[in-house]
Design a protein around this motif. Structure first.
Motif, PDB file in Angstrom:
ATOM      1  N   ARG A  10       0.757  -1.561  -0.263  1.00 43.21           N
ATOM      2  CA  ARG A  10       0.171   0.301   0.376  1.00 43.21           C
ATOM      3  C   ARG A  10       1.130   1.294  -0.162  1.00 43.21           C
ATOM      4  O   ARG A  10       2.014   0.768   0.680  1.00 43.21           O
ATOM      5  CB  ARG A  10      -0.544  -0.039   1.152  1.00 43.21           C
ATOM      6  N   ASP A  54      -6.304   1.517   7.103  1.00 49.71           N
ATOM      7  CA  ASP A  54      -7.504   1.666   7.313  1.00 49.71           C
ATOM      8  C   ASP A  54      -7.685   3.416   7.533  1.00 49.71           C
ATOM      9  O   ASP A  54      -8.875   3.655   7.490  1.00 49.71           O
ATOM     10  CB  ASP A  54      -7.581   1.367   8.805  1.00 49.71           C
ATOM     11  N   LYS A  80      -9.429   6.230   4.951  1.00 48.74           N
ATOM     12  CA  LYS A  80     -11.038   5.555   4.322  1.00 48.74           C
ATOM     13  C   LYS A  80     -10.460   7.050   3.158  1.00 48.74           C
ATOM     14  O   LYS A  80      -9.760   8.643   4.320  1.00 48.74           O
ATOM     15  CB  LYS A  80     -12.186   5.926   4.520  1.00 48.74           C
ATOM     16  N   ILE A 117     -11.695  -1.531   1.147  1.00 48.33           N
ATOM     17  CA  ILE A 117     -10.246  -1.323   3.142  1.00 48.33           C
ATOM     18  C   ILE A 117     -11.542  -2.217   3.612  1.00 48.33           C
ATOM     19  O   ILE A 117     -11.707  -3.028   3.721  1.00 48.33           O
ATOM     20  CB  ILE A 117     -10.627   0.251   2.787  1.00 48.33           C
TER      21      ILE A 117
END
Length: 281
Positions: free
Chosen positions: A185, A190, A192, A227
């Motif tokens: 990533r 986490d 968003k 996610i």
């Protein structure tokens, strides 16, 4: 039968972090993957990785960050845009040569899928490049509307950045048999996102093409759904992530060699930590 898949998220100049992770993999001779699914800058990173070229993706990122032939705000209203993605072909062929034959050999009995967005339909296409189309597929997957030339044509179609149609292609990887999945990533695991300024522009600029308009309007929703999918429990599927703990120093468009260097070193450490944790498990 287990299928080990590596997914590499895009992220513009945040790809410096990805380069660090993959250099850690090269240094530790770690490449157990059967397939690779890559988006935008991830397509550049995986190319040098498959060529076994330690440090070269990092070199390419630094070169692109500081070379005015690639990035210049004087071209803001030029048809090639602020960032001239076609320049990457010169980088890969002459300035920091990409080892095509070595990469093709590494892909023997494996699969590489480059995510691109069809500019007519707004749909994601998962392209398997060959020697002739490899660089074209990278350029297509990295072509950003409003910042670069906006689209790239090859194989009779018009494409733009894969991040607009499938920014985090975890569902597609699972649907195509991935059971042991590793994701590199370029954003915290986490975190968003809300609709970006480029998404807003795209929603307005492509209002006459409802499919393409929807692509920009729903991009952040697709990302957030991915996610949620990653964080859900799945029978017979393992998902591992290598991600920064907080936002990286470089941005999609903002950069400097110094900033990219710091993200790169952070990526190397994260990559090494990941391998050590696997070995000690």
């Amino acid at each position: 039968m287990s299928k080990k898949t590596l997914i590499i998220q895009g992220g513009g100049f945040r790809t410096g972090f990805t380069a660090g992770v993959l250099d850690a993999f090269i240094a530790m001779n770690y490449n157990p993957f059967d397939s690779y699914v890559v988006v935008s800058g991830g397509a550049i990173a995986v190319s040098y990785f498959l060529g076994g070229q330690y440090g070269k993706c990092f070199d390419a990122m630094c070169l692109l960050a500081e070379d005015k032939d690639f990035m210049s705000y004087y071209r803001m209203f030029d048809e090639n845009g602020v960032m001239d993605v076609d320049y990457f072909k010169q980088v890969a062929e002459t300035l920091i040569p990409f080892e095509m034959e070595k990469a093709m050999q590494e892909l023997k009995n494996k699969e590489l899928s480059v995510v691109m967005t069809n500019k007519v339909t707004g749909d994601a296409e998962y392209y398997n490049p060959n020697r002739k189309t490899w660089l074209d597929s990278i350029i297509a997957s990295c072509t950003l509307p409003f910042v670069t030339k906006g689209s790239h044509q090859f194989n009779g179609k018009e494409y733009m950045d894969g991040g607009w149609s499938d920014p985090l292609p975890i569902k597609w990887a699972v649907e195509n048999g991935g059971t042991d999945i590793t994701i590199i990533r370029t954003s915290p695991p986490d975190l968003k996102v809300a609709q970006s300024w480029t998404d807003y522009f795209g929603t307005y600029a492509f209002r006459t093409n409802l499919k393409l308009q929807s692509c920009f309007e729903n991009n952040h929703k697709k990302y957030n759904q991915a996610i949620d999918f990653i964080n859900s429990k799945h029978k017979n599927i393992t998902i591992k992530q290598i991600a920064p703990d907080s936002p990286l120093m470089a941005g999609t468009y903002s950069n400097s060699a110094d900033v990219i260097s710091k993200d790169y070193r952070y990526g190397v450490q994260k990559g090494l930590d990941f391998i050590y944790q696997l070995q000690s498990a």
